[in-house]
Design a protein around this motif. Structure first.
Motif, PDB file in Angstrom:
ATOM      1  N   ALA A   1       5.904  -6.254  -8.307  1.00 13.66           N
ATOM      2  CA  ALA A   1       6.220  -4.887  -8.735  1.00 13.66           C
ATOM      3  C   ALA A   1       5.478  -3.894  -7.846  1.00 13.66           C
ATOM      4  O   ALA A   1       4.269  -3.721  -7.970  1.00 13.66           O
ATOM      5  N   ASP A   2       6.201  -3.265  -6.949  1.00 11.20           N
ATOM      6  CA  ASP A   2       5.614  -2.258  -6.048  1.00 11.20           C
ATOM      7  C   ASP A   2       5.884  -0.871  -6.629  1.00 11.20           C
ATOM      8  O   ASP A   2       6.564  -0.050  -6.027  1.00 11.20           O
ATOM      9  N   THR A   3       5.333  -0.628  -7.816  1.00 11.14           N
ATOM     10  CA  THR A   3       5.631   0.630  -8.520  1.00 11.14           C
ATOM     11  C   THR A   3       5.115   1.853  -7.774  1.00 11.14           C
ATOM     12  O   THR A   3       5.711   2.917  -7.848  1.00 11.14           O
ATOM     13  N   SER A   4       4.030   1.702  -7.025  1.00 15.41           N
ATOM     14  CA  SER A   4       3.510   2.831  -6.243  1.00 15.41           C
ATOM     15  C   SER A   4       4.349   3.066  -4.989  1.00 15.41           C
ATOM     16  O   SER A   4       4.219   4.100  -4.339  1.00 15.41           O
ATOM     17  N   LYS A   5       5.192   2.084  -4.656  1.00 16.79           N
ATOM     18  CA  LYS A   5       6.060   2.104  -3.477  1.00 16.79           C
ATOM     19  C   LYS A   5       5.272   2.074  -2.162  1.00 16.79           C
ATOM     20  O   LYS A   5       5.827   2.277  -1.091  1.00 16.79           O
ATOM     21  N   THR A   6       3.977   1.789  -2.237  1.00 19.83           N
ATOM     22  CA  THR A   6       3.137   1.822  -1.039  1.00 19.83           C
ATOM     23  C   THR A   6       3.448   0.675  -0.085  1.00 19.83           C
ATOM     24  O   THR A   6       3.453   0.869   1.126  1.00 19.83           O
ATOM     25  N   LEU A   7       3.695  -0.513  -0.621  1.00 21.06           N
ATOM     26  CA  LEU A   7       3.990  -1.643   0.258  1.00 21.06           C
ATOM     27  C   LEU A   7       5.351  -1.462   0.927  1.00 21.06           C
ATOM     28  O   LEU A   7       5.481  -1.659   2.137  1.00 21.06           O
ATOM     29  N   ALA A   8       6.357  -1.058   0.148  1.00 20.59           N
ATOM     30  CA  ALA A   8       7.685  -0.800   0.723  1.00 20.59           C
ATOM     31  C   ALA A   8       7.593   0.281   1.800  1.00 20.59           C
ATOM     32  O   ALA A   8       8.230   0.176   2.852  1.00 20.59           O
ATOM     33  N   GLU A   9       6.778   1.283   1.549  1.00 21.53           N
ATOM     34  CA  GLU A   9       6.616   2.359   2.533  1.00 21.53           C
ATOM     35  C   GLU A   9       5.916   1.853   3.789  1.00 21.53           C
ATOM     36  O   GLU A   9       6.352   2.139   4.910  1.00 21.53           O
ATOM     37  N   GLU A  10       4.849   1.058   3.623  1.00 24.28           N
ATOM     38  CA  GLU A  10       4.142   0.492   4.783  1.00 24.28           C
ATOM     39  C   GLU A  10       5.056  -0.407   5.605  1.00 24.28           C
ATOM     40  O   GLU A  10       4.957  -0.441   6.829  1.00 24.28           O
ATOM     41  N   LEU A  11       5.934  -1.147   4.926  1.00 27.26           N
ATOM     42  CA  LEU A  11       6.876  -2.021   5.619  1.00 27.26           C
ATOM     43  C   LEU A  11       8.011  -1.238   6.271  1.00 27.26           C
ATOM     44  O   LEU A  11       8.750  -1.775   7.095  1.00 27.26           O
ATOM     45  N   GLY A  12       8.172   0.028   5.886  1.00 26.58           N
ATOM     46  CA  GLY A  12       9.224   0.868   6.454  1.00 26.58           C
ATOM     47  C   GLY A  12      10.589   0.609   5.852  1.00 26.58           C
ATOM     48  O   GLY A  12      11.610   0.899   6.467  1.00 26.58           O
ATOM     49  N   ILE A  13      10.627   0.082   4.626  1.00 27.51           N
ATOM     50  CA  ILE A  13      11.904  -0.281   4.005  1.00 27.51           C
ATOM     51  C   ILE A  13      12.228   0.574   2.781  1.00 27.51           C
ATOM     52  O   ILE A  13      13.093   0.216   1.987  1.00 27.51           O
ATOM     53  N   LEU A  14      11.557   1.710   2.631  1.00 20.41           N
ATOM     54  CA  LEU A  14      11.802   2.583   1.484  1.00 20.41           C
ATOM     55  C   LEU A  14      12.942   3.544   1.811  1.00 20.41           C
ATOM     56  O   LEU A  14      12.837   4.360   2.730  1.00 20.41           O
ATOM     57  N   GLU A  15      14.029   3.417   1.081  1.00 24.93           N
ATOM     58  CA  GLU A  15      15.206   4.269   1.281  1.00 24.93           C
ATOM     59  C   GLU A  15      14.817   5.698   0.911  1.00 24.93           C
ATOM     60  O   GLU A  15      14.148   5.926  -0.094  1.00 24.93           O
ATOM     61  N   GLU A  16      15.230   6.656   1.733  1.00 20.59           N
ATOM     62  CA  GLU A  16      14.748   8.034   1.614  1.00 20.59           C
ATOM     63  C   GLU A  16      15.173   8.767   0.340  1.00 20.59           C
ATOM     64  O   GLU A  16      14.347   9.366  -0.319  1.00 20.59           O
ATOM     65  N   SER A  17      16.442   8.715  -0.015  1.00 21.63           N
ATOM     66  CA  SER A  17      16.904   9.579  -1.107  1.00 21.63           C
ATOM     67  C   SER A  17      16.489   9.085  -2.491  1.00 21.63           C
ATOM     68  O   SER A  17      15.999   9.859  -3.299  1.00 21.63           O
TER      69      SER A  17
END
Length: 186
Positions: free
Chosen positions: A110-126
């Motif tokens: 659970a990456d609720t802070s979205k920090t790992l997805a963001e570090e990996l560069g896979i966080l969809e923008e919208s």
């Protein structure tokens, strides 16, 4: 699509993390704090696959297929981890609610802070959800393979295993190479 995020790619070090994960539907044993250090210190390969959202349609087909091949990953000295930006409580509710997810053998991170997805560069923008991404990381913590899929398209688990097999040979593997076939000599 905003190209602000840069996906971590081949040769990059996989980021450290310590996240809540769902490992069981048994009362009192549902949650576990999973850290990347634990995987790396065990000298294991890591396959981490991401899906956009729980309680959707394409995602459970992939998660169930990864689960069917769980022992194939274990046989390859590889830790399998599924992840999304949903909370551990949403993961648990989905597992309890979906027949194909109740018996999962790998953690749902659970990456609720979205920090790992963001570090990996896979966080969809919208929507700020993770893209459908898969990372293969070697025991030294180096990313050796990355694949990204459109949000509407499911991935091929057998291809993930094929690439993992090829990487683990540490040899030259031709197009469409399968485990057990000859590798190339330079």
């Amino acid at each position: 699509m905003n190209m602000k995020n840069v996906v971590l790619s081949l040769g990059a070090e996989f980021p450290a993390f310590n996240k809540k994960s769902v490992v069981s539907i048994e009362k009192g044993k549902e949650f576990y704090d999973l850290s990347y250090d634990e995987i790396k210190n065990a000298g294991k390969w890591l396959v981490m696959f991401w899906w956009p959202k729980d309680f959707t349609f394409v995602c459970p087909t992939e998660i169930a297929e990864f689960n069917k091949h769980y022992n194939d990953f274990v046989d390859r000295d590889t830790v399998l981890v599924g992840a999304s930006t949903d909370s551990e409580f949403v993961h648990l509710a989905w597992r309890n609610n979906h027949d194909d997810l109740r018996g999962l053998q790998f953690p749902m991170l659970a990456d609720t802070s979205k920090t790992l997805a963001e570090e990996l560069g896979i966080l969809e923008e919208s929507e700020k959800i993770a893209y459908r991404a898969t990372f293969i990381v070697d025991p030294q913590g180096i990313i050796r393979w990355v694949s990204l899929y459109d949000l509407n398209v499911g991935r091929n688990v057998k291809e993930v295993l094929r690439v993992l097999d090829a990487l683990q040979t540490d040899e030259l593997c031709p197009c469409n190479w399968q485990k057990g076939e000859a590798t190339l000599t330079a």
